[in-house]
Design a protein around this motif. Structure first.
Motif, short mmCIF file in Angstrom:
data_model
loop_
_atom_site.label_atom_id
_atom_site.label_comp_id
_atom_site.label_asym_id
_atom_site.label_seq_id
_atom_site.Cartn_x
_atom_site.Cartn_y
_atom_site.Cartn_z
N VAL A 182 0.85 -1.19 0.00
CA VAL A 182 0.00 0.00 0.00
C VAL A 182 0.89 1.24 0.00
O VAL A 182 1.71 1.41 0.91
CB VAL A 182 -0.95 0.04 1.21
N ASN A 183 0.74 2.06 -1.01
CA ASN A 183 1.53 3.29 -1.15
C ASN A 183 0.60 4.43 -1.53
O ASN A 183 -0.60 4.24 -1.75
CB ASN A 183 2.60 3.12 -2.24
N ALA A 184 1.15 5.63 -1.60
CA ALA A 184 0.36 6.79 -2.00
C ALA A 184 1.19 7.69 -2.90
O ALA A 184 2.43 7.72 -2.81
CB ALA A 184 -0.12 7.58 -0.78
N VAL A 185 0.52 8.41 -3.76
CA VAL A 185 1.13 9.52 -4.48
C VAL A 185 0.62 10.81 -3.85
O VAL A 185 -0.52 10.88 -3.38
CB VAL A 185 0.81 9.49 -5.99
N ALA A 186 1.48 11.81 -3.84
CA ALA A 186 1.13 13.11 -3.25
C ALA A 186 1.38 14.19 -4.28
O ALA A 186 2.47 14.78 -4.33
CB ALA A 186 1.95 13.35 -1.98
N PRO A 187 0.41 14.46 -5.14
CA PRO A 187 0.60 15.49 -6.15
C PRO A 187 0.71 16.88 -5.52
O PRO A 187 0.08 17.19 -4.50
CB PRO A 187 -0.67 15.40 -7.00
N GLY A 188 1.55 17.71 -6.16
CA GLY A 188 1.56 19.13 -5.88
C GLY A 188 0.58 19.81 -6.81
O GLY A 188 -0.42 19.20 -7.20
N PRO A 189 0.83 21.05 -7.20
CA PRO A 189 -0.05 21.68 -8.18
C PRO A 189 -0.06 20.90 -9.49
O PRO A 189 0.99 20.67 -10.09
CB PRO A 189 0.59 23.07 -8.37
N ILE A 190 -1.23 20.45 -9.90
CA ILE A 190 -1.40 19.65 -11.11
C ILE A 190 -2.50 20.31 -11.94
O ILE A 190 -3.53 20.74 -11.41
CB ILE A 190 -1.83 18.20 -10.77
N GLU A 191 -2.29 20.36 -13.23
CA GLU A 191 -3.29 20.96 -14.12
C GLU A 191 -4.49 20.02 -14.24
O GLU A 191 -4.52 19.09 -15.03
CB GLU A 191 -2.69 21.24 -15.49
N THR A 192 -5.47 20.28 -13.40
CA THR A 192 -6.70 19.50 -13.36
C THR A 192 -7.89 20.46 -13.35
O THR A 192 -7.74 21.66 -13.12
CB THR A 192 -6.77 18.64 -12.08
N ARG A 209 1.55 29.57 -5.72
CA ARG A 209 1.84 28.16 -5.43
C ARG A 209 2.76 27.58 -6.50
O ARG A 209 3.74 26.88 -6.18
CB ARG A 209 0.53 27.38 -5.35
N ILE A 210 2.48 27.85 -7.76
CA ILE A 210 3.31 27.32 -8.85
C ILE A 210 4.70 27.94 -8.81
O ILE A 210 5.71 27.26 -9.05
CB ILE A 210 2.62 27.55 -10.20
N ALA A 211 4.79 29.23 -8.46
CA ALA A 211 6.10 29.89 -8.37
C ALA A 211 6.98 29.28 -7.29
O ALA A 211 8.21 29.38 -7.35
CB ALA A 211 5.91 31.38 -8.12
N VAL A 213 7.18 26.09 -6.73
CA VAL A 213 7.64 24.77 -7.21
C VAL A 213 9.03 24.93 -7.82
O VAL A 213 9.21 25.74 -8.73
CB VAL A 213 6.66 24.21 -8.26
N PRO A 214 10.03 24.19 -7.35
CA PRO A 214 11.37 24.34 -7.92
C PRO A 214 11.42 24.18 -9.44
O PRO A 214 12.21 24.87 -10.09
CB PRO A 214 12.17 23.26 -7.20
N LEU A 215 10.61 23.31 -10.01
CA LEU A 215 10.61 23.16 -11.47
C LEU A 215 9.83 24.27 -12.17
O LEU A 215 9.80 24.33 -13.41
CB LEU A 215 10.04 21.80 -11.87
N ARG A 216 9.19 25.15 -11.38
CA ARG A 216 8.50 26.33 -11.89
C ARG A 216 7.37 26.02 -12.86
O ARG A 216 7.10 26.76 -13.79
CB ARG A 216 9.50 27.30 -12.56
N LYS A 217 6.69 24.90 -12.61
CA LYS A 217 5.54 24.58 -13.44
C LYS A 217 4.63 23.64 -12.67
O LYS A 217 5.08 22.92 -11.76
CB LYS A 217 5.96 23.90 -14.75
N ALA A 218 3.35 23.68 -13.01
CA ALA A 218 2.43 22.68 -12.49
C ALA A 218 2.68 21.36 -13.22
O ALA A 218 3.09 21.33 -14.37
CB ALA A 218 0.99 23.14 -12.68
N GLY A 219 2.42 20.27 -12.51
CA GLY A 219 2.56 18.97 -13.14
C GLY A 219 1.35 18.63 -14.00
O GLY A 219 0.37 19.37 -14.06
N THR A 220 1.42 17.50 -14.66
CA THR A 220 0.31 17.03 -15.48
C THR A 220 -0.30 15.78 -14.86
O THR A 220 0.34 15.06 -14.08
CB THR A 220 0.77 16.69 -16.91
N THR A 221 -1.53 15.53 -15.23
CA THR A 221 -2.21 14.34 -14.74
C THR A 221 -1.51 13.06 -15.20
O THR A 221 -1.47 12.07 -14.47
CB THR A 221 -3.67 14.35 -15.22
N THR A 222 -0.94 13.09 -16.38
CA THR A 222 -0.21 11.92 -16.88
C THR A 222 1.02 11.64 -16.04
O THR A 222 1.36 10.47 -15.79
CB THR A 222 0.17 12.12 -18.35
#
Length: 252
Positions: A182-192, A209-211, A213-222
């Motif tokens: 049993v594990n979990a994913v913990a998304p940050g800001p995601i384009e949903t 919030r997005i600023a 993020v070190p990668l400077r972008k929201a993640g994707t659902t994929t």
């Protein structure tokens, strides 16, 4: 993609699989070779996604219901076993958001977010573990970076995501001897759609919030689906009780 065939031969139940992270994760799982049972409240959205995946060669079915209703969740699992003969993996992604200070949240809103995000998660785990008890399997829950910390204006929602982390870690201990990870994913800001609604109500807060993020972008659902696929797969066979951030470094 995480690699062709990562889930070949696996039967996976996707709860909350009609839109957003759930739908795009189902697309990833299908590409990776899984047979799928999709479950959510919206039958129209489920039927459309099932048709899309089936046209691509996926062995897929769906069942509609409310994750906060015990009989519906039992039916999700029973339908999977009846259709495919077993349950190898589950992605528990159903959830709703709630905005507002803790002291300002209406009681009915608090009760609903707890019913879906906390009781619903417990019901999913209970029924999935029942189906996996004799054969083992892998379960991935969707939490959030909000489960690691506090934040203004999302108090009840974040409390539910802390609860998901607690469920995940406890279930990993309880069920490891049964061969159930049993594990979990913990998304940050995601384009949903959820982020879109938040952006419409408070665009400045979303951009702050997005600023952060070190990668400077929201993640994707994929990208969330890729992480979940790996945790569901045998490639993660010694991984249990982990909460994996998918957040561009936000929680680092």
């Amino acid at each position: 993609m995480t690699g062709a065939g990562l889930l070949t031969g696996k039967v996976v139940l996707v709860v909350g699989g009609s839109t957003g992270i759930g739908a795009d994760s189902a697309r990833v799982f299908a590409e990776e070779g899984a047979s799928l049972m999709l479950a959510a409240r919206s039958e129209d959205a489920l039927a459309a996604l099932t048709g899309e995946l089936a046209s691509g060669g996926c062995d897929v079915a769906y069942t509609a219901g409310d994750v906060s209703v015990a009989a519906d969740v039992a039916r999700f699992v029973d339908a999977t076993v009846e259709r495919f003969g077993r349950l190898d993996g589950a992605f528990n992604n159903a959830g709703i958001s709630q905005q507002g200070r803790l002291d300002e949240v209406p009681e009915e809103d608090f009760d609903r977010v707890m019913a879906v995000n906390v009781k619903g998660m417990w019901l999913c785990l209970r029924e999935e573990i029942r189906a996996m008890r004799d054969s083992g399997g892998s379960i991935v829950n969707t939490s959030s970076v909000g489960g690691f910390r506090g934040n203004t204006g999302l108090g009840a929602y974040q409390a539910t995501k802390h609860a998901v982390i607690g469920f995940t870690r406890t279930a990993a201990h309880d069920n490891g001897p049964l061969g159930i990870r049993v594990n979990a994913v913990a998304p940050g800001p995601i384009e949903t759609p959820m982020l879109t609604r938040w952006r419409e109500s408070d665009a400045a807060a979303v951009e702050r919030r997005i600023a952060a993020v070190p990668l400077r972008k929201a993640g994707t659902t994929t990208e969330v689906g890729n992480a979940a696929a790996w945790l569901l797969s045998d490639r993660a066979s010694q991984i249990s009780g982990v909460v994996l951030p998918v957040d561009g470094g936000y929680s680092a």
